[in-house]
Design a protein around this motif. Structure first.
Motif, PDB file in Angstrom:
ATOM      1  N   THR A  33       0.827  -1.209   0.000  1.00 39.69           N
ATOM      2  CA  THR A  33       0.000   0.000   0.000  1.00 39.69           C
ATOM      3  C   THR A  33       0.862   1.260   0.000  1.00 39.69           C
ATOM      4  O   THR A  33       0.493   2.279   0.578  1.00 39.69           O
ATOM      5  CB  THR A  33      -0.925  -0.003   1.220  1.00 39.69           C
ATOM      6  OG1 THR A  33      -0.135  -0.052   2.411  1.00 39.69           O
ATOM      7  CG2 THR A  33      -1.855  -1.206   1.192  1.00 39.69           C
ATOM      8  N   THR A  34       2.008   1.190  -0.668  1.00 42.14           N
ATOM      9  CA  THR A  34       2.924   2.324  -0.800  1.00 42.14           C
ATOM     10  C   THR A  34       3.221   2.537  -2.285  1.00 42.14           C
ATOM     11  O   THR A  34       2.795   1.738  -3.131  1.00 42.14           O
ATOM     12  CB  THR A  34       4.249   2.046  -0.068  1.00 42.14           C
ATOM     13  OG1 THR A  34       5.021   1.089  -0.832  1.00 42.14           O
ATOM     14  CG2 THR A  34       4.022   1.515   1.337  1.00 42.14           C
ATOM     15  N   PRO A  35       3.976   3.575  -2.625  1.00 39.57           N
ATOM     16  CA  PRO A  35       4.383   3.765  -4.026  1.00 39.57           C
ATOM     17  C   PRO A  35       5.275   2.647  -4.561  1.00 39.57           C
ATOM     18  O   PRO A  35       5.627   2.666  -5.742  1.00 39.57           O
ATOM     19  CB  PRO A  35       5.140   5.101  -3.978  1.00 39.57           C
ATOM     20  CG  PRO A  35       4.581   5.805  -2.810  1.00 39.57           C
ATOM     21  CD  PRO A  35       4.306   4.747  -1.797  1.00 39.57           C
ATOM     22  N   GLY A 132       9.755   3.617   0.221  1.00 40.95           N
ATOM     23  CA  GLY A 132       8.353   3.785  -0.118  1.00 40.95           C
ATOM     24  C   GLY A 132       7.465   3.849   1.108  1.00 40.95           C
ATOM     25  O   GLY A 132       6.525   4.646   1.172  1.00 40.95           O
ATOM     26  N   ALA A 133       7.757   3.004   2.100  1.00 41.52           N
ATOM     27  CA  ALA A 133       6.977   3.013   3.341  1.00 41.52           C
ATOM     28  C   ALA A 133       7.148   4.335   4.073  1.00 41.52           C
ATOM     29  O   ALA A 133       6.197   4.873   4.646  1.00 41.52           O
ATOM     30  CB  ALA A 133       7.409   1.854   4.229  1.00 41.52           C
ATOM     31  N   ARG A 134       8.368   4.867   4.055  1.00 41.57           N
ATOM     32  CA  ARG A 134       8.619   6.145   4.716  1.00 41.57           C
ATOM     33  C   ARG A 134       7.915   7.285   3.988  1.00 41.57           C
ATOM     34  O   ARG A 134       7.366   8.194   4.619  1.00 41.57           O
ATOM     35  CB  ARG A 134      10.127   6.387   4.793  1.00 41.57           C
ATOM     36  CG  ARG A 134      10.813   5.469   5.801  1.00 41.57           C
ATOM     37  CD  ARG A 134      12.315   5.513   5.720  1.00 41.57           C
ATOM     38  NE  ARG A 134      12.912   4.696   6.790  1.00 41.57           N
ATOM     39  CZ  ARG A 134      14.169   4.300   6.824  1.00 41.57           C
ATOM     40  NH1 ARG A 134      14.995   4.648   5.833  1.00 41.57           N
ATOM     41  NH2 ARG A 134      14.615   3.570   7.822  1.00 41.57           N
ATOM     42  N   SER A 263       1.854   3.689   9.875  1.00 42.85           N
ATOM     43  CA  SER A 263       2.741   4.759   9.409  1.00 42.85           C
ATOM     44  C   SER A 263       3.394   5.504  10.566  1.00 42.85           C
ATOM     45  O   SER A 263       4.529   5.972  10.458  1.00 42.85           O
ATOM     46  CB  SER A 263       1.957   5.757   8.549  1.00 42.85           C
ATOM     47  OG  SER A 263       1.708   5.264   7.259  1.00 42.85           O
ATOM     48  N   ARG A 264       2.692   5.629  11.672  1.00 42.48           N
ATOM     49  CA  ARG A 264       3.247   6.342  12.814  1.00 42.48           C
ATOM     50  C   ARG A 264       4.443   5.604  13.408  1.00 42.48           C
ATOM     51  O   ARG A 264       5.379   6.221  13.929  1.00 42.48           O
ATOM     52  CB  ARG A 264       2.169   6.528  13.900  1.00 42.48           C
ATOM     53  CG  ARG A 264       0.912   7.196  13.419  1.00 42.48           C
ATOM     54  CD  ARG A 264       1.202   8.528  12.760  1.00 42.48           C
ATOM     55  NE  ARG A 264       1.633   9.524  13.732  1.00 42.48           N
ATOM     56  CZ  ARG A 264       2.281  10.659  13.414  1.00 42.48           C
ATOM     57  NH1 ARG A 264       2.606  10.903  12.166  1.00 42.48           N
ATOM     58  NH2 ARG A 264       2.626  11.515  14.344  1.00 42.48           N
ATOM     59  N   ILE A 265       4.412   4.293  13.331  1.00 40.55           N
ATOM     60  CA  ILE A 265       5.532   3.487  13.830  1.00 40.55           C
ATOM     61  C   ILE A 265       6.693   3.548  12.851  1.00 40.55           C
ATOM     62  O   ILE A 265       7.858   3.616  13.252  1.00 40.55           O
ATOM     63  CB  ILE A 265       5.067   2.040  14.081  1.00 40.55           C
ATOM     64  CG1 ILE A 265       3.910   2.032  15.083  1.00 40.55           C
ATOM     65  CG2 ILE A 265       6.209   1.174  14.594  1.00 40.55           C
ATOM     66  CD1 ILE A 265       3.268   0.684  15.284  1.00 40.55           C
TER      67      ILE A 265
END
Length: 421
Positions: A33-35, A132-134, A263-265
């Motif tokens: 669910t990221t780019p 991507g996750a970041r 995302s916060r983690i």
């Protein structure tokens, strides 16, 4: 205990949970669910969302600055604040904040082993996150005042329609009501007074520089206490209310709320327990409001406006617009059910393995009402109990309410009903 030994201890605890989704598996599911999803259609929608978010944050200025970002909020066109004010509805913020504090009170009695595992897990997720996750985490964080983030859980066609209608002001009642329902976690943060991961002594957290929203390279941080997470409260509240308005995308939107907390983690500004606690509070609050006839009237009016506007943008029935094909709709992937379950515990150690029956609070079944209208209230309550998480995980506490809201698995309940139906 050093970080190395804490991580080893956490790994041993995870190994004991043979059927649990491991941290690397959860990270791979989140990456969908990221780019970096691997789906051109999904990635294109993510880029469209980011562009819309940045344009709103920029608000007509030549460039997007951090000072503008800090003042950003939905425009008067996007959110019909006059409509909500005219209703005179009282959200009873202080009373609901106190209810949230009581719901999370078991946090103060958690053993050190649980807090060590909590620290180890945030370090592992934060340090091993992909670029991507970041980037997705930054987009989630900086767009907190808007609803853009929900569009990627609607699928490519409906997601684009949502973005268009939102910026035209065609969803203005839903937009203002959803954001107003986010009961601030500030009172709870002050009450529990727990420091954020990147401020803990001896931490190894990597603060993520902003290369995607403001693009000024400034490391992302956050103020105030860590427990519970205010952003997660926002993400879960927004996604869940939208799921109630668009039940055709119920499971995908529920997963999106969980993903927002993850995302916060990734950013290293919250622990798993912060995210878990906010999910509990947000779900409790949404159920509370949906059982209030005065709120329900506002909700129905906002929902009807939203659905009508989306059908107009789509040019077809909403149910048709919400349909997708395999490979372009990552939030609808069956694997996201495992991800959702993972985010309910983040594989923190159980405090007790004693079985305990779930007692469903009166009215909680309202959360499945729009998604499963063919079921009676009693059937929805039974489904919630049947698919609940096992007892004993952190924050499940001692009271029936604490037990229920920690163990409630909306994704599993919905999936089982659909499988049986």
């Amino acid at each position: 205990m050093t970080l190395r030994y804490t991580l080893i201890a956490a790994s041993l605890l995870l190994a004991q949970q043979a059927q649990a989704t491991t941290l690397p598996e959860a990270a791979a599911l989140a990456r969908m669910t990221t780019p970096e999803s691997g789906s051109q259609t999904f990635d294109a929608l993510e880029q469209h969302i980011l562009q819309a978010e940045r344009q709103a944050l920029q608000n007509g200025a030549p460039t997007l600055t951090r000072s503008a970002l800090e003042k950003a909020k939905q425009s008067q066109l996007q959110a019909d604040s006059a409509w909500l004010r005219a209703s005179g509805y009282d959200f009873q913020v202080k009373a609901n904040q106190q209810a949230g504090i009581e719901l999370l009170s078991s946090f103060s009695a958690l053993p050190e082993a649980t807090l060590n595992a909590n620290r180890a897990t945030v370090a592992q997720i934060n340090l091993n996150a992909t670029q991507g996750a970041r980037q997705q985490a930054l987009a989630d964080a900086e767009g907190i005042s808007y609803l853009y983030f929900t569009a990627d859980a609607l699928g490519p066609r409906l997601g684009k329609a949502f973005l268009a209608a939102y910026d035209k002001g065609e969803l203005s009642k839903a937009a203002v009501l959803i954001k107003a329902t986010e009961i601030s976690t500030s009172a709870a943060k002050k009450h529990f007074n727990y420091a954020r991961p990147f401020l803990a002594t001896g931490n190894s957290i990597h603060l993520v520089p902003d290369d995607v929203v403001v693009k000024d390279g400034k490391p992302y941080t956050a103020d105030g206490g860590s427990f519970p997470s205010g952003h997660t409260n926002t993400g879960v509240t927004d996604a869940l209310l939208l799921a109630e308005m668009i039940p055709e995308r119920f499971q995908a939107l529920v997963a999106r709320g969980a993903r927002y907390g993850y995302s916060r983690i990734v950013l290293g500004v919250h622990y798993p327990l912060d995210v878990m606690g906010s999910r509990m509070v947000a779900e409790r609050n949404v159920a509370h409001y949906l059982n209030d006839p005065a709120y329900r009237r506002l909700f129905s009016e906002a929902r009807d406006q939203l659905r009508s506007a989306l059908e107009k943008e789509c040019g077809v029935a909403l149910a048709t617009c919400a349909q997708t094909v395999k490979g372009e709709d990552n939030y609808q992937d069956a694997a996201m059910q495992r991800f959702y379950r993972f985010t309910m515990t983040y594989n923190l150690p159980r405090l007790s393995t004693q079985p305990r029956a779930v007692s469903v609070p009166p009215g909680a079944e309202v959360l499945l009402e729009s998604a499963l209208p063919q079921l009676s209230a009693a059937q929805r309550r039974a489904l919630m109990a049947k698919t609940a998480l096992p007892a004993g995980y952190p924050l499940s506490g001692a009271t029936p309410e604490q037990q229920f809201w920690q163990r409630l698995d909306l994704s599993a309940a919905f999936a089982q009903a659909k499988h049986q139906g």
